[in-house]
Motif scaffolding. Structure first.
Motif, PDB file in Angstrom:
ATOM      1  N   PRO A   1       7.761  57.666 -24.455  1.00 10.36           N
ATOM      2  CA  PRO A   1       8.786  58.618 -24.004  1.00 10.36           C
ATOM      3  C   PRO A   1       8.755  58.964 -22.512  1.00 10.36           C
ATOM      4  O   PRO A   1       9.763  59.386 -21.959  1.00 10.36           O
ATOM      5  CB  PRO A   1       8.495  59.876 -24.839  1.00 10.36           C
ATOM      6  CG  PRO A   1       7.099  59.727 -25.332  1.00 10.36           C
ATOM      7  CD  PRO A   1       6.786  58.257 -25.384  1.00 10.36           C
TER       8      PRO A   1
ATOM      9  N   PRO B   1       7.673  61.592 -20.734  1.00  6.85           N
ATOM     10  CA  PRO B   1       8.399  62.870 -20.698  1.00  6.85           C
ATOM     11  C   PRO B   1       8.588  63.491 -19.316  1.00  6.85           C
ATOM     12  O   PRO B   1       9.523  64.271 -19.124  1.00  6.85           O
ATOM     13  CB  PRO B   1       7.552  63.781 -21.601  1.00  6.85           C
ATOM     14  CG  PRO B   1       6.217  63.128 -21.709  1.00  6.85           C
ATOM     15  CD  PRO B   1       6.417  61.661 -21.492  1.00  6.85           C
TER      16      PRO B   1
ATOM     17  N   ARG C   1      11.217  54.688 -18.585  1.00 12.51           N
ATOM     18  CA  ARG C   1      11.745  54.704 -19.968  1.00 12.51           C
ATOM     19  C   ARG C   1      12.566  53.432 -20.195  1.00 12.51           C
ATOM     20  O   ARG C   1      13.369  53.056 -19.329  1.00 12.51           O
ATOM     21  CB  ARG C   1      12.627  55.953 -20.177  1.00 12.51           C
ATOM     22  CG  ARG C   1      11.840  57.233 -20.045  1.00 12.51           C
ATOM     23  CD  ARG C   1      12.739  58.463 -20.126  1.00 12.51           C
ATOM     24  NE  ARG C   1      11.992  59.639 -19.696  1.00 12.51           N
ATOM     25  CZ  ARG C   1      12.524  60.728 -19.151  1.00 12.51           C
ATOM     26  NH1 ARG C   1      13.839  60.822 -18.992  1.00 12.51           N
ATOM     27  NH2 ARG C   1      11.767  61.732 -18.780  1.00 12.51           N
TER      28      ARG C   1
ATOM     29  N   THR D   1      13.668  56.324 -32.656  1.00  8.33           N
ATOM     30  CA  THR D   1      12.558  57.139 -32.143  1.00  8.33           C
ATOM     31  C   THR D   1      12.412  58.381 -33.006  1.00  8.33           C
ATOM     32  O   THR D   1      13.344  58.765 -33.711  1.00  8.33           O
ATOM     33  CB  THR D   1      12.811  57.545 -30.666  1.00  8.33           C
ATOM     34  OG1 THR D   1      11.692  58.286 -30.192  1.00  8.33           O
ATOM     35  CG2 THR D   1      14.061  58.396 -30.507  1.00  8.33           C
TER      36      THR D   1
ATOM     37  N   ASN E   1      11.323  60.992 -31.196  1.00 10.04           N
ATOM     38  CA  ASN E   1      11.236  61.938 -30.071  1.00 10.04           C
ATOM     39  C   ASN E   1      12.638  62.436 -29.698  1.00 10.04           C
ATOM     40  O   ASN E   1      13.441  61.696 -29.119  1.00 10.04           O
ATOM     41  CB  ASN E   1      10.565  61.207 -28.891  1.00 10.04           C
ATOM     42  CG  ASN E   1      10.282  62.135 -27.730  1.00 10.04           C
ATOM     43  OD1 ASN E   1      11.182  62.804 -27.225  1.00 10.04           O
ATOM     44  ND2 ASN E   1       9.035  62.193 -27.317  1.00 10.04           N
TER      45      ASN E   1
ATOM     46  N   LEU F   1      13.619  62.137 -25.945  1.00  7.73           N
ATOM     47  CA  LEU F   1      13.913  60.769 -25.519  1.00  7.73           C
ATOM     48  C   LEU F   1      15.241  60.307 -26.120  1.00  7.73           C
ATOM     49  O   LEU F   1      16.016  59.597 -25.462  1.00  7.73           O
ATOM     50  CB  LEU F   1      12.788  59.815 -25.941  1.00  7.73           C
ATOM     51  CG  LEU F   1      13.021  58.357 -25.551  1.00  7.73           C
ATOM     52  CD1 LEU F   1      13.016  58.184 -24.027  1.00  7.73           C
ATOM     53  CD2 LEU F   1      11.974  57.422 -26.172  1.00  7.73           C
TER      54      LEU F   1
ATOM     55  N   SER G   1      18.407  59.173 -24.008  1.00  8.05           N
ATOM     56  CA  SER G   1      18.875  57.789 -24.160  1.00  8.05           C
ATOM     57  C   SER G   1      20.366  57.738 -24.499  1.00  8.05           C
ATOM     58  O   SER G   1      21.104  56.898 -23.966  1.00  8.05           O
ATOM     59  CB  SER G   1      18.051  57.066 -25.226  1.00  8.05           C
ATOM     60  OG  SER G   1      16.689  57.099 -24.873  1.00  8.05           O
TER      61      SER G   1
END
Ligand code: SAM
Length: 215
Positions: A119, A121, A129, A153, A155, A158, A162
């Motif tokens: 990820p 972050p 990424r 994912t 997450n 993320l 995305s």
């Protein structure tokens, strides 16, 4: 992911050139010769221990798959799976996904899978990424018009990032699920991380995004 040093990993990789392709830049533009057919080629960037790509190759024998993983210590588990399954439509590459242009011609890759990508972050690491705009540009340069990126994912941050990145790049979002395992989606092949996170109650997010013609 914690990586242990496994000095014998390189030796094992080199002993199986039929599965982990050595010098893959030599296959650029001629992957159909490597597979011995003209079936579509789908790649997974960050394939990890290979559960997803092996499952997909078993499920779809008329598609050729290539699993791409940076770390020797990780890809050898994918290699073990492939040795056991001995699938003619799956190859592995032990390379950096950032270098894909060295290995594929424009139009050679029909689809890119990204599963549980790291990820990164911190905002200052956003460029790392695998859904950052420079990576989308890279994937686009390997695919014919209408090529797709399929992403999963656990997450949320993320995933949100995305979806925004796909959309800002001008891609068409054709599928979005905020809870894949309760969505009725059929034919899902679980990754290692997906099994691990869904077992502890984490929601799984999934999207499909398609590159659009340039006007
Ligand atoms: C969090 S793991 C997920 C593994 C697997 N896709 C899954 O869902 O179980 C991410 C994997 O991506 C690999 N990876 C990260 N960046 C990469 C890159 N630039 N090129 C190739 N592999 C990469 C990592 O080494 C790691 O094995």
């Amino acid at each position: 992911m914690r990586l242990r040093n496994k000095p014998w990993a390189r030796e094992k990789i080199e002993a199986h050139p039929q599965y982990i392709i050595p010098e893959p830049e030599k296959a650029k533009g001629r992957w159909h010769e490597v597979f011995g057919n003209h079936n579509p080629i789908h790649i997974e960037v960050g394939t990890g221990k290979g559960q997803f790509v092996t499952g997909m190759a078993k499920q779809n024998p008329d598609i050729n798959y290539i699993g791409i993983e940076l770390y020797e210590s990780v890809i050898i588990t994918a290699l073990d799976r492939l040795i056991e399954a001995d699938l003619p439509n799956l190859k592995l590459l032990n390379v950096d996904g950032a270098d894909l242009l060295h290995y594929f011609e424009k139009g050679e890759v029909g689809r890119v899978y990204l599963n549980f990508s790291d990820p990164w972050p911190k905002t200052r690491h956003a460029k790392r990424r695998l859904t950052y705009k420079s990576f989308l540009n890279l994937y686009e340069s390997l695919m014919p018009e209408g090529g797709e990126v399929h992403f999963k994912t656990d997450n949320q941050g993320l995933f949100e990032y995305s979806l925004k990145s796909f959309s800002e790049y001008g891609m068409l979002l054709t599928f979005v699920s905020l809870d894949l395992h309760n969505s009725g989606f059929e034919g899902n092949v679980m990754t290692e991380y997906e099994e691990k996170f869904s077992a502890i109650g984490q929601r799984i997010y999934r999207s499909e995004a398609k590159f659009q013609p340039r006007t």
